[in-house]
Design a protein around this motif. Sequence first.
Motif, PDB file in Angstrom:
ATOM      1  N   SER A  59       0.842  -1.201   0.000  1.00  0.00           N
ATOM      2  CA  SER A  59       0.000   0.000   0.000  1.00  0.00           C
ATOM      3  C   SER A  59       0.879   1.253   0.000  1.00  0.00           C
ATOM      4  O   SER A  59       0.563   2.250  -0.658  1.00  0.00           O
ATOM      5  CB  SER A  59      -0.939  -0.016   1.205  1.00  0.00           C
ATOM      6  N   SER A 103      -4.910   1.280   2.490  1.00  0.00           N
ATOM      7  CA  SER A 103      -4.832  -0.047   3.100  1.00  0.00           C
ATOM      8  C   SER A 103      -5.757  -1.024   2.392  1.00  0.00           C
ATOM      9  O   SER A 103      -6.874  -0.673   2.029  1.00  0.00           O
ATOM     10  CB  SER A 103      -5.230   0.045   4.574  1.00  0.00           C
ATOM     11  N   GLN A 104      -5.291  -2.220   2.216  1.00  0.00           N
ATOM     12  CA  GLN A 104      -6.170  -3.269   1.716  1.00  0.00           C
ATOM     13  C   GLN A 104      -7.120  -3.662   2.835  1.00  0.00           C
ATOM     14  O   GLN A 104      -8.320  -3.561   2.702  1.00  0.00           O
ATOM     15  CB  GLN A 104      -5.337  -4.471   1.241  1.00  0.00           C
ATOM     16  N   GLY A 106      -7.500  -2.473   6.013  1.00  0.00           N
ATOM     17  CA  GLY A 106      -8.055  -1.488   6.933  1.00  0.00           C
ATOM     18  C   GLY A 106      -7.754  -1.793   8.385  1.00  0.00           C
ATOM     19  O   GLY A 106      -8.268  -1.127   9.290  1.00  0.00           O
ATOM     20  N   VAL A 154      -1.698 -13.785   0.328  1.00  0.00           N
ATOM     21  CA  VAL A 154      -0.927 -12.864   1.170  1.00  0.00           C
ATOM     22  C   VAL A 154      -0.292 -11.755   0.310  1.00  0.00           C
ATOM     23  O   VAL A 154      -0.270 -10.590   0.694  1.00  0.00           O
ATOM     24  CB  VAL A 154       0.136 -13.644   1.990  1.00  0.00           C
ATOM     25  N   ALA A 155       0.207 -12.122  -0.845  1.00  0.00           N
ATOM     26  CA  ALA A 155       0.811 -11.117  -1.728  1.00  0.00           C
ATOM     27  C   ALA A 155      -0.294 -10.267  -2.355  1.00  0.00           C
ATOM     28  O   ALA A 155      -1.156 -10.770  -3.067  1.00  0.00           O
ATOM     29  CB  ALA A 155       1.629 -11.796  -2.814  1.00  0.00           C
ATOM     30  N   LYS A 234       7.075  -8.154  -4.424  1.00  0.00           N
ATOM     31  CA  LYS A 234       6.287  -9.315  -4.857  1.00  0.00           C
ATOM     32  C   LYS A 234       7.185 -10.526  -5.037  1.00  0.00           C
ATOM     33  O   LYS A 234       6.889 -11.610  -4.553  1.00  0.00           O
ATOM     34  CB  LYS A 234       5.593  -9.053  -6.203  1.00  0.00           C
ATOM     35  N   GLU A 237       8.882 -11.730  -1.571  1.00  0.00           N
ATOM     36  CA  GLU A 237       8.043 -12.225  -0.474  1.00  0.00           C
ATOM     37  C   GLU A 237       7.465 -13.604  -0.717  1.00  0.00           C
ATOM     38  O   GLU A 237       7.205 -14.336   0.234  1.00  0.00           O
ATOM     39  CB  GLU A 237       6.926 -11.228  -0.104  1.00  0.00           C
ATOM     40  N   VAL A 350      -1.642  -7.494   9.065  1.00  0.00           N
ATOM     41  CA  VAL A 350      -0.632  -7.367  10.132  1.00  0.00           C
ATOM     42  C   VAL A 350      -1.190  -6.491  11.233  1.00  0.00           C
ATOM     43  O   VAL A 350      -1.100  -5.263  11.189  1.00  0.00           O
ATOM     44  CB  VAL A 350       0.705  -6.828   9.580  1.00  0.00           C
TER      45      VAL A 350
HETATM   46  C1  F6R Z   1       2.608  -7.380   0.337  1.00  0.00           C
HETATM   47  C2  F6R Z   1       1.519  -7.035   1.252  1.00  0.00           C
HETATM   48  C3  F6R Z   1       1.818  -6.177   2.425  1.00  0.00           C
HETATM   49  C4  F6R Z   1       0.661  -5.223   2.729  1.00  0.00           C
HETATM   50  C5  F6R Z   1       0.917  -4.458   4.025  1.00  0.00           C
HETATM   51  C6  F6R Z   1      -0.139  -3.427   4.289  1.00  0.00           C
HETATM   52  O1  F6R Z   1       2.179  -8.116  -0.745  1.00  0.00           O
HETATM   53  O2  F6R Z   1       0.408  -7.443   1.054  1.00  0.00           O
HETATM   54  O3  F6R Z   1       3.015  -5.470   2.248  1.00  0.00           O
HETATM   55  O4  F6R Z   1       0.523  -4.342   1.648  1.00  0.00           O
HETATM   56  O5  F6R Z   1       0.997  -5.360   5.090  1.00  0.00           O
HETATM   57  O6  F6R Z   1      -1.392  -4.018   4.429  1.00  0.00           O
HETATM   58  P1  F6R Z   1      -2.730  -3.214   4.227  1.00  0.00           P
HETATM   59  O7  F6R Z   1      -2.749  -2.740   2.810  1.00  0.00           O
HETATM   60  O8  F6R Z   1      -3.808  -4.204   4.531  1.00  0.00           O
HETATM   61  O9  F6R Z   1      -2.700  -2.061   5.175  1.00  0.00           O
END
Ligand code: F6R
Length: 353
Positions: A59, A103-104, A106, A154-155, A234, A237, A350
Amino acid sequence: DKGVYPYYMLKEVDEQAIVTRTLSQYYFDDENNIQNIDTKIIDAMKAADRLYIVAAGTSYHAGLVGKRYFEQWAKIPTEVHISSEFAYDQPMLSQKPFFIFLSQSGETADSREVLDNITKQGYPTLTIANVMNSTLTREADFALPLLAGPEIAVASTKAYTAQISVEAILAHAIGHSELDLKLELAKVAVEMQVIIDQKEDFKAIAESALSGQRSAFYIGRGLDAAVAVEAALKLKEISYIQTEGFAAGELKHGTISLIEEGTPVFALLTQAKTAGLVRGEIAQVAARGANTIVIATKELAKAGDAYILPEVNELLMPLLEVIPAQLIAYYATLDRGLDVDRPRNLAKSVTVQ
Ligand code: F6R
């Protein structure tokens, strides 16, 4: 459900053309006017003297691309920060800052920590996320959706391109760019599909360039440097090939000493202004034995380049050029017999700092 796909990652890479189309239909009406963005967001951003994009990982990398849209189209100076750094080492802020959290999930704890700090300081905040009703969307003043659908691997893949598209749409909504962005995004979606349909090319590239390799590089300048860091993330990881992505001009300041006979160096070449310089840098690593794999637009391509990218507006090229990198990472990982969707030591979301 993965359906016919062996891994979620491949399904999610494939979905990027649809997601791009969905976003352009959601954010533009039939008359090409912006819709579904509260005018309060536009007004608050217009009132700001500086934008601060705060995010982690992929992100954060999408933020590096979006910065260009906010500066070139919206004409607002923009900084991009890593959440975990900003949280405990807050930079000096401008008089009227506006914060954008990308963020993906959130739920990223590092980004939540910054949002907490910033909210306490009373500055306006917007979260752009894939999971609406997440902590980051609920706790910010404003929120916009990425509409990428669930991302399971995950990626992160489709969330990255969706973030770039929404940043472009938002910058376009604030600014007065002459671009017909709705049309341009429709073209992007068509060309994304063209690249996706050529997956076998990337399988061949991944196998020939990366099989048995322990390290690799991605280089580029400008927007291509921004994509190079995402491309490298990418690949490393999921395949565990140690990969560095960086600005091509930095090679000569140190990293070039790592180049050995056969070291794979991927070069991204989509920006006309610096193409000649990057060609020089490709020649320099090739002269030291690197196996150079050039991914270039038609206009900038030369005989011997590994892959010719379809062309769209130069500023939107990151949406296309990341797809080869995603697919190369995917096939290099398959080639090693690893679990593409669940790399070791990583969690999808995370939620600890
Ligand atoms: C890599 C990946 C992570 C997320 C990072 C932030 O492929 O997915 O680097 O981009 O942990 O996560 P979000 O976007 O959910 O805040």
